[in-house]
Design a protein around this motif. Sequence first.
Motif, PDB file in Angstrom:
ATOM      1  N   ILE A   6       7.671 -24.572  33.567  1.00 14.54           N
ATOM      2  CA  ILE A   6       7.988 -25.670  34.482  1.00 14.54           C
ATOM      3  C   ILE A   6       8.038 -26.994  33.724  1.00 14.54           C
ATOM      4  N   PHE A  13      15.257 -31.565  31.681  1.00  9.17           N
ATOM      5  CA  PHE A  13      16.023 -32.289  32.695  1.00  9.17           C
ATOM      6  C   PHE A  13      15.984 -33.790  32.432  1.00  9.17           C
TER       7      PHE A  13
ATOM      8  N   PHE B  42      17.688 -39.623  42.435  1.00 11.09           N
ATOM      9  CA  PHE B  42      18.092 -38.267  42.049  1.00 11.09           C
ATOM     10  C   PHE B  42      17.115 -37.678  41.034  1.00 11.09           C
ATOM     11  N   VAL B  43      16.823 -38.455  39.984  1.00 13.11           N
ATOM     12  CA  VAL B  43      15.964 -37.926  38.917  1.00 13.11           C
ATOM     13  C   VAL B  43      14.560 -37.652  39.462  1.00 13.11           C
ATOM     14  N   PHE B  46      14.571 -34.711  41.967  1.00 14.14           N
ATOM     15  CA  PHE B  46      14.770 -33.438  41.270  1.00 14.14           C
ATOM     16  C   PHE B  46      13.446 -32.972  40.655  1.00 14.14           C
ATOM     17  N   ILE B  47      12.758 -33.911  39.995  1.00 13.60           N
ATOM     18  CA  ILE B  47      11.496 -33.546  39.337  1.00 13.60           C
ATOM     19  C   ILE B  47      10.457 -33.125  40.377  1.00 13.60           C
ATOM     20  N   ILE B  50      11.125 -29.603  41.464  1.00 13.67           N
ATOM     21  CA  ILE B  50      10.774 -28.606  40.442  1.00 13.67           C
ATOM     22  C   ILE B  50       9.259 -28.432  40.388  1.00 13.67           C
ATOM     23  N   LEU B  51       8.537 -29.561  40.412  1.00 11.62           N
ATOM     24  CA  LEU B  51       7.075 -29.457  40.333  1.00 11.62           C
ATOM     25  C   LEU B  51       6.521 -28.736  41.556  1.00 11.62           C
ATOM     26  N   TRP B  53       8.028 -26.469  43.365  1.00 17.68           N
ATOM     27  CA  TRP B  53       8.314 -25.047  43.201  1.00 17.68           C
ATOM     28  C   TRP B  53       7.374 -24.430  42.178  1.00 17.68           C
ATOM     29  N   GLY B  54       7.099 -25.223  41.118  1.00 20.10           N
ATOM     30  CA  GLY B  54       6.233 -24.719  40.064  1.00 20.10           C
ATOM     31  C   GLY B  54       4.839 -24.426  40.555  1.00 20.10           C
ATOM     32  N   GLY B 275      19.060 -26.384  40.458  1.00 15.80           N
ATOM     33  CA  GLY B 275      17.817 -26.300  39.693  1.00 15.80           C
ATOM     34  C   GLY B 275      17.039 -25.045  40.045  1.00 15.80           C
ATOM     35  N   PHE B 278      17.135 -21.348  38.288  1.00 11.86           N
ATOM     36  CA  PHE B 278      16.341 -21.005  37.101  1.00 11.86           C
ATOM     37  C   PHE B 278      14.955 -20.498  37.481  1.00 11.86           C
ATOM     38  N   LEU B 279      14.541 -20.754  38.718  1.00 12.86           N
ATOM     39  CA  LEU B 279      13.210 -20.334  39.137  1.00 12.86           C
ATOM     40  C   LEU B 279      13.251 -19.079  39.997  1.00 12.86           C
ATOM     41  N   ASN B 284      14.194 -14.429  36.663  1.00 16.90           N
ATOM     42  CA  ASN B 284      13.653 -15.084  35.477  1.00 16.90           C
ATOM     43  C   ASN B 284      12.415 -14.405  34.892  1.00 16.90           C
ATOM     44  N   ASP B 355      -1.566 -13.198  31.251  1.00 15.27           N
ATOM     45  CA  ASP B 355      -1.760 -14.012  32.457  1.00 15.27           C
ATOM     46  C   ASP B 355      -0.433 -14.309  33.122  1.00 15.27           C
ATOM     47  N   GLU B 357       0.627 -16.980  35.812  1.00 22.18           N
ATOM     48  CA  GLU B 357       0.089 -18.076  36.606  1.00 22.18           C
ATOM     49  C   GLU B 357       1.046 -18.446  37.712  1.00 22.18           C
TER      50      GLU B 357
END
Lengths: 151, 358
Positions: A6, A13, B42-43, B46-47, B50-51, B53-54, B275, B278-279, B284, B355, B357
Amino acid sequence: MKKTGIIAFVVIFCALALLPFAANAISPKAPLELDYNTPAIKSLEEHKCIESTEFMRSSHMQLLDSWRNDVVRNGDIVYTATDGTKYEKSLDDSCLTCHSNPEEFCDKCHSYEGVNPYCWDCHDSFGLWRQNESNEALYQDFLASVEGGQE
Amino acid sequence: MRIVGPIIAVCALAGIAWLGTGPLSLYTLFGVIIPYCAFAAFVVGFIIRILNWGRSAVPFRIPTTAGQEKSLPWIKQNKLDNPSSKAGVVGRMALEVLFFRSLFRNASTEKTEDGIAIGSAKWLWLFALIFHWSMLIIVLRHFRLFLDPIPAWITALEGLDGMFQIGLPVIYLTDLGIVAGITFLFIRRVVVPRIRYISQTIDYFPLVLLFGIALAGIIMRYFTKVDMSAVKELTLGLVRFTPQATVTEPIFYIHIFLVCCLLVYFPWSKLMHAGGIFLSPTRNMANNSRAVRHVNPWNYEVKKHTYEEYENENWEKMQALGLPLDYEHVKEEEPPAEAEAGAAEGAPEAANTEDSEG
Ligand code: HEM
């Protein structure tokens, strides 16, 4: 997905998003300067193009395109500008008599804007083709035949 | 309303940009302030996505993918569909992202006279691929506006894109592609009854918005024309932090205002699949569940009371009742037989674990 994955994703990105800014921070900043120092332009009474500068800047390619069609398809070779002046519809015989330094004018702007007209593929404005002696002879023959044919 | 709503919305957005830069001349607002804000939104958006989802739980490998998994040596593994190594996963992901491999398997079910026929449905795949590739190439080509000097690969891309040299300005194949792609994707939602039934406003809106962007760009390039020197001054100003709104043509502002709307909307919409792909857990992770032990990382320590401990506590009563005993026991006074108890303790838990995670 793993935490490292991640984080790598977010870092990549961000790097991509910031790339244009970074590229510009390190690239030299040269403003576009067009060269009007040609004999024909210097001897002009009024420093102006065949149409208004704004029009030329945004629409010269469409002007050239319609000229091409007029000349090749309809044999119409006279362009009457908005101010009444008459010009020959020709890249070599109009534009390039004034802008006789296309490398410093047309090409400079095009490479700045990222445009690649294919005019010079055929239009021998730089005389490169004629620098070859056998081609020069061919060219003179061609000119003679065209001039003889027109009269 | 689900179809007309988005069309009205995009027209309204275009109208705002036209009003703001035509009659009102708010060039700095539409050319500088809104683009900067939209890009930042946008940036950051987007982040955040992603976080988020992470943070969600993905404890185990998901082996349910098409293709034979790695098994006995004489059974042929399908290395791309069911990879057991990192390289295989990268290959599967690359094919998915670049060529939409699983969409290629898209099938349609049809009722025929003697039952049900399942046929392949490649149109969706084809037009989705045309649309996405066109969009990618157009976006890459646009970097000519943000870079000076323009790198050779952009010039090469432009040459390739306009290789048929039709018209002037040369028609880009990707411009035809993006319009054809969006049109197909839109029509598919409208004319296929089942798909129309499940299509919502949020399915139509991105299509209409992208169509508006492409249309404004095409009008600007091929028909109304803009002063490209002024455009490049504006765009270079943005990336060099010396912004100046030099352009005066409303069509340009309509184009970039719609792009700004797209940028803001993107992270919070279904477009975020760009995005998210990829997850995808089925794409993956290598399917190595049989080779590697994956321990759920948030397992808590289970309180165990083993049979040995139980017998140790109760063996005297058990012996008195005549129940069979598994272990040897000695009277309280003497120390217990340590050697034997030690050997039986703890399964070989640490062996070969990896592991996973969340
Ligand atoms: C999602 C992002 C975008 C899409 C899909 C898009 C789409 C298009 C399309 C289809 C064209 C027609 C010509 C061509 O293909 O080059 C175009 C032209 C254009 N776009 Fe965009 N665009 C986007 C973002 C932007 C941005 C961020 C800017 C500048 C701030 C911009 C400025 C322009 C300009 C100036 C033209 C005219 C180019 C010319 O006359 O040669 N676009 N756009």
